[in-house]
Scaffold this active site. Structure first.
Site, PDB file in Angstrom:
ATOM      1  N   ASP A  11       1.895  -1.969  -6.760  1.00 22.35           N
ATOM      2  CA  ASP A  11       0.467  -1.773  -6.992  1.00 22.35           C
ATOM      3  C   ASP A  11       0.283  -0.439  -7.739  1.00 22.35           C
ATOM      4  O   ASP A  11       1.181   0.414  -7.720  1.00 22.35           O
ATOM      5  CB  ASP A  11      -0.231  -1.736  -5.630  1.00 22.35           C
ATOM      6  CG  ASP A  11      -1.671  -1.293  -5.711  1.00 22.35           C
ATOM      7  OD1 ASP A  11      -2.424  -1.881  -6.501  1.00 22.35           O
ATOM      8  OD2 ASP A  11      -2.051  -0.336  -4.980  1.00 22.35           O
ATOM      9  N   ASP A  13      -3.378   1.648  -8.244  1.00 19.19           N
ATOM     10  CA  ASP A  13      -4.320   2.573  -7.597  1.00 19.19           C
ATOM     11  C   ASP A  13      -3.997   2.779  -6.115  1.00 19.19           C
ATOM     12  O   ASP A  13      -3.939   1.817  -5.356  1.00 19.19           O
ATOM     13  CB  ASP A  13      -5.754   2.032  -7.692  1.00 19.19           C
ATOM     14  CG  ASP A  13      -6.336   2.193  -9.084  1.00 19.19           C
ATOM     15  OD1 ASP A  13      -5.632   2.728  -9.958  1.00 19.19           O
ATOM     16  OD2 ASP A  13      -7.481   1.778  -9.286  1.00 19.19           O
ATOM     17  N   ASP A 218      -1.029  -0.578  -0.936  1.00 23.07           N
ATOM     18  CA  ASP A 218      -1.822   0.178   0.046  1.00 23.07           C
ATOM     19  C   ASP A 218      -3.074  -0.551   0.529  1.00 23.07           C
ATOM     20  O   ASP A 218      -3.760  -0.055   1.417  1.00 23.07           O
ATOM     21  CB  ASP A 218      -2.261   1.522  -0.557  1.00 23.07           C
ATOM     22  CG  ASP A 218      -3.344   1.344  -1.608  1.00 23.07           C
ATOM     23  OD1 ASP A 218      -3.200   0.460  -2.478  1.00 23.07           O
ATOM     24  OD2 ASP A 218      -4.348   2.064  -1.554  1.00 23.07           O
TER      25      ASP A 218
END
Ligand code: MG
Length: 279
Positions: A11, A13, A218
């Site tokens: 991922d 961001d 996250d």
């Protein structure tokens, strides 16, 4: 070589990039370590293809990338295999897996009126407004609005209204996901399905050996990706958000958020890999 082939999915961001500053510098030693070992890194994001083309320059990234939360995949020439799947684009192949943007917008606009829910999508506002929402420079905000298969939006309502919207979208074959900053509507795709597709391509390309897959994320929209791999690495979310509910026997949980956590997770896996613990 007896070590299995590693493939890493990440991922952006809040994982490879800092949630607030979008800086990746703390992850650089881990990016260098992957490159030195010729371990492919696949970027997996809710961002657009236009945003990634610029970001990849900054990161020096060469591998495939999955955009719009699994809605589309770009495979640069020479990055994986020569299969002529997808549409030829400058320097590679573009595979759309989701619902075209125009239809996602049509459904969202209709449901907003029918269900009287309060939401603002990227398609409702200007580049300047998206810049204000995200803190992105204006030209990056324009790239963020260049959607191809998904619509991020701000939702102003309670859980019951969100549930009504989710139901309405489902009846149209669309799904609602929650990312770090925005909700998003798109076809029945997710990061996990796109990761499984690419893993099958990697396994095929390396038929003589095994492939061990690693992923870092996250947010809730990373869970399908984290569940699709052998070793999921959970990055602690930016302050104020609940930690990922990831139940997996081989999970690694980083102590630090963002790119520092990326480095931690990659270094932990590379140490196991080099010790032969993944064989
Ligand atoms: Mg994230």
């Amino acid at each position: 070589m007896t070590h299995p082939r590693l493939v890493v999915f990440s991922d952006l961001d809040g994982t490879l990039l800092d949630h607030h500053s979008y800086d990746h510098a703390p992850a650089q030693p881990a990016l260098d370590a992957l490159r030195a070992r010729r371990i492919p890194l696949v970027l997996v994001t809710s961002k657009t293809r236009a945003e990634l083309l610029v970001l990849r320059e900054r990161l020096g990234h060469r591998g495939p990338f999955i955009v719009e939360n699994g809605g589309a995949i770009v495979i640069p020439e020479g990055a994986l295999d020569d299969r002529d799947e997808g549409e030829p684009v400058d320097g590679g192949r573009f595979l759309v897996r989701g619902t075209p943007y125009r239809r996602v917008r049509e459904v969202l606009e209709r449901l907003r009126a029918q269900l009287a829910v309060d939401l603002e999508g990227f398609g409702d506002v200007s580049d300047a407004e998206v810049a204000a929402w995200t803190g992105l420079p204006l030209e990056d905000a324009a790239r963020a609005r260049a959607r191809e298969t998904s619509e991020p939006f701000r939702f102003h309502g309670d859980d019951a209204a969100l549930a009504r919207l989710r139901e309405g979208l489902a009846a149209e074959g669309l799904t609602l996901t929650r990312g770090g900053r925005f909700h998003s509507a798109q076809g029945e795709v997710d990061k996990g399905a796109a990761v499984r597709y690419l893993l099958q391509r990697y396994r095929h390309a390396h038929a003589s050996g095994t492939v061990t897959s690693v992923a870092l994320g996250d947010s809730d929209n990373d869970l399908p990706m984290l569940r699709a791999v052998d070793i999921p690495i959970a990055i602690p979310p930016a302050s104020g958000r609940a930690p990922l509910a990831l139940d997996h026997p081989r999970r690694v949980v980083a102590a630090q958020a963002g790119p520092a956590g990326f480095r931690e997770g990659i270094e932990a896996v590379l140490a196991q890999w080099e010790a032969g613990a993944l064989d």
